[in-house]
Design an enzyme around this catalytic site. Sequence first.
Site, PDB file in Angstrom:
ATOM      1  N   MET A  27       0.838  -1.208   0.000  1.00 40.78           N
ATOM      2  CA  MET A  27       0.000   0.000   0.000  1.00 40.78           C
ATOM      3  C   MET A  27       0.872   1.257   0.000  1.00 40.78           C
ATOM      4  O   MET A  27       0.406   2.347   0.337  1.00 40.78           O
ATOM      5  CB  MET A  27      -0.942  -0.001   1.203  1.00 40.78           C
ATOM      6  CG  MET A  27      -1.916  -1.176   1.174  1.00 40.78           C
ATOM      7  SD  MET A  27      -3.443  -0.840   2.041  1.00 40.78           S
ATOM      8  CE  MET A  27      -2.843  -0.553   3.684  1.00 40.78           C
ATOM      9  N   HIS A  34       8.976  -3.439   3.530  1.00 36.78           N
ATOM     10  CA  HIS A  34       8.556  -3.656   2.140  1.00 36.78           C
ATOM     11  C   HIS A  34       9.764  -3.979   1.257  1.00 36.78           C
ATOM     12  O   HIS A  34       9.717  -4.880   0.410  1.00 36.78           O
ATOM     13  CB  HIS A  34       7.905  -2.394   1.572  1.00 36.78           C
ATOM     14  CG  HIS A  34       6.677  -1.926   2.293  1.00 36.78           C
ATOM     15  ND1 HIS A  34       6.646  -0.761   3.012  1.00 36.78           N
ATOM     16  CD2 HIS A  34       5.433  -2.464   2.386  1.00 36.78           C
ATOM     17  CE1 HIS A  34       5.436  -0.585   3.510  1.00 36.78           C
ATOM     18  NE2 HIS A  34       4.683  -1.611   3.164  1.00 36.78           N
ATOM     19  N   GLY A 144       4.696 -10.329   4.177  1.00 32.02           N
ATOM     20  CA  GLY A 144       5.508 -10.220   5.387  1.00 32.02           C
ATOM     21  C   GLY A 144       4.895 -10.984   6.554  1.00 32.02           C
ATOM     22  O   GLY A 144       3.684 -10.979   6.754  1.00 32.02           O
ATOM     23  N   LYS A 146       5.112  -9.959   9.424  1.00 35.04           N
ATOM     24  CA  LYS A 146       4.536  -8.892  10.248  1.00 35.04           C
ATOM     25  C   LYS A 146       3.012  -8.998  10.292  1.00 35.04           C
ATOM     26  O   LYS A 146       2.387  -8.800  11.325  1.00 35.04           O
ATOM     27  CB  LYS A 146       4.983  -7.550   9.660  1.00 35.04           C
ATOM     28  CG  LYS A 146       4.142  -6.338   9.975  1.00 35.04           C
ATOM     29  CD  LYS A 146       4.407  -5.848  11.372  1.00 35.04           C
ATOM     30  CE  LYS A 146       3.769  -4.512  11.682  1.00 35.04           C
ATOM     31  NZ  LYS A 146       2.395  -4.358  11.261  1.00 35.04           N
ATOM     32  N   VAL A 173      10.776  -7.205   9.543  1.00 38.37           N
ATOM     33  CA  VAL A 173      11.912  -6.290   9.691  1.00 38.37           C
ATOM     34  C   VAL A 173      11.582  -5.296  10.802  1.00 38.37           C
ATOM     35  O   VAL A 173      10.475  -4.741  10.838  1.00 38.37           O
ATOM     36  CB  VAL A 173      12.203  -5.550   8.371  1.00 38.37           C
ATOM     37  CG1 VAL A 173      13.347  -4.561   8.544  1.00 38.37           C
ATOM     38  CG2 VAL A 173      12.527  -6.555   7.271  1.00 38.37           C
ATOM     39  N   MET A 181       8.628  -2.566  11.782  1.00 36.39           N
ATOM     40  CA  MET A 181       8.413  -1.451  10.845  1.00 36.39           C
ATOM     41  C   MET A 181       7.005  -1.499  10.307  1.00 36.39           C
ATOM     42  O   MET A 181       6.470  -2.577  10.007  1.00 36.39           O
ATOM     43  CB  MET A 181       9.421  -1.522   9.714  1.00 36.39           C
ATOM     44  CG  MET A 181      10.796  -1.178  10.187  1.00 36.39           C
ATOM     45  SD  MET A 181      11.889  -0.905   8.796  1.00 36.39           S
ATOM     46  CE  MET A 181      13.406  -0.590   9.677  1.00 36.39           C
ATOM     47  N   ARG A 184       2.260   2.736   9.574  1.00 35.96           N
ATOM     48  CA  ARG A 184       1.464   3.413  10.605  1.00 35.96           C
ATOM     49  C   ARG A 184       2.317   3.939  11.758  1.00 35.96           C
ATOM     50  O   ARG A 184       1.832   4.729  12.557  1.00 35.96           O
ATOM     51  CB  ARG A 184       0.368   2.483  11.130  1.00 35.96           C
ATOM     52  CG  ARG A 184      -0.717   2.226  10.101  1.00 35.96           C
ATOM     53  CD  ARG A 184      -1.922   1.498  10.670  1.00 35.96           C
ATOM     54  NE  ARG A 184      -3.045   1.543   9.758  1.00 35.96           N
ATOM     55  CZ  ARG A 184      -3.426   0.553   8.947  1.00 35.96           C
ATOM     56  NH1 ARG A 184      -2.752  -0.582   8.943  1.00 35.96           N
ATOM     57  NH2 ARG A 184      -4.471   0.702   8.142  1.00 35.96           N
TER      58      ARG A 184
END
Length: 284
Positions: A27, A34, A144, A146, A173, A181, A184
């Site tokens: 996004m 990313h 990810g 994440k 990451v 990371m 936001r």
Amino acid sequence: MDVVTSIKELRQRINRAPRPIGLVPTMGALHEGHLSLVRRARADSATVVATIFVNPTQFGPTEDLTRYPRDLEADLKLLEDNGVDVAFCPSTDKVYPQGFATTVEVRGPALPLEGEARPDHFRGVATVVTKLLLMSAPDVAYFGQKDAQQAAVIKQLVADLDIPVHVEVCPTVREPDGLAMSSRNAYLSAEQRAAAPVIFGALSAVQTLYESGELSRQTLERRCREMLEAEPLIEAIDYVAVVDSGSFIQAADLLGVQPVTLVVAARIGGTRLIDNVVLKPEAG
Ligand code: AMP
């Protein structure tokens, strides 16, 4: 790097691209998280396609769609510098033209946790990811860790819809102080930013507790919650849960048998942060 904005152009570019093709959907507001996916795709693929699309259908009515950070120019430079061949940045009406009437709804791993806290979120994610996979026909799509539940939802939809793509999930990451990371993180004030590493601190402490032999799901979840609650700037904890990494069902019996995922969503000020760690039984 070619920058394309229409689906027709993307298809034409893909048709003449050497394979394997690696796809990195984002996004935008790109950061090292990313870029780690982009670099992994670059290492694996003959052609790297990255997409930048702030997908409105995955934001709830009271969420941050309008203020979501956007910097297309800086993002395109980062993509180019990291070896992307094709950047696909469609406008909303290209992805959702007038009359659009189809959604992809995953049950299973999409139902609990994020699915409960953000009721339409995964429908939006599943729909746009399905479209991006069909538009770019990649051999591998990179996501990810994440967003662990999102990765599980995408694996589920790819399997259920027989989409011929491999889903590769890459490590989270983190900033040097452990904060995962996230685009936001830009919403955090200096004071909130200083408090935010408490999330990874709690996850790491529970990981250590697990590795020292604590296998009770309730004890592990309680320890995590207590550490988060001790930070005054944490305003709300949406969930703390130890889940099966594929189904996202709370994993009572799996601890010590197979890897499980400890997931957290918490709010600092108005900012909702999610993070997770995998708890792996000792080898042997
Ligand atoms: P987003 O732009 O937030 O939709 O993220 C695009 C992709 O980047 C998703 O697959 C995310 O899981 C991944 N991603 C976001 N943050 C990180 C991070 N800190 N480490 C690794 N991957 C990430």
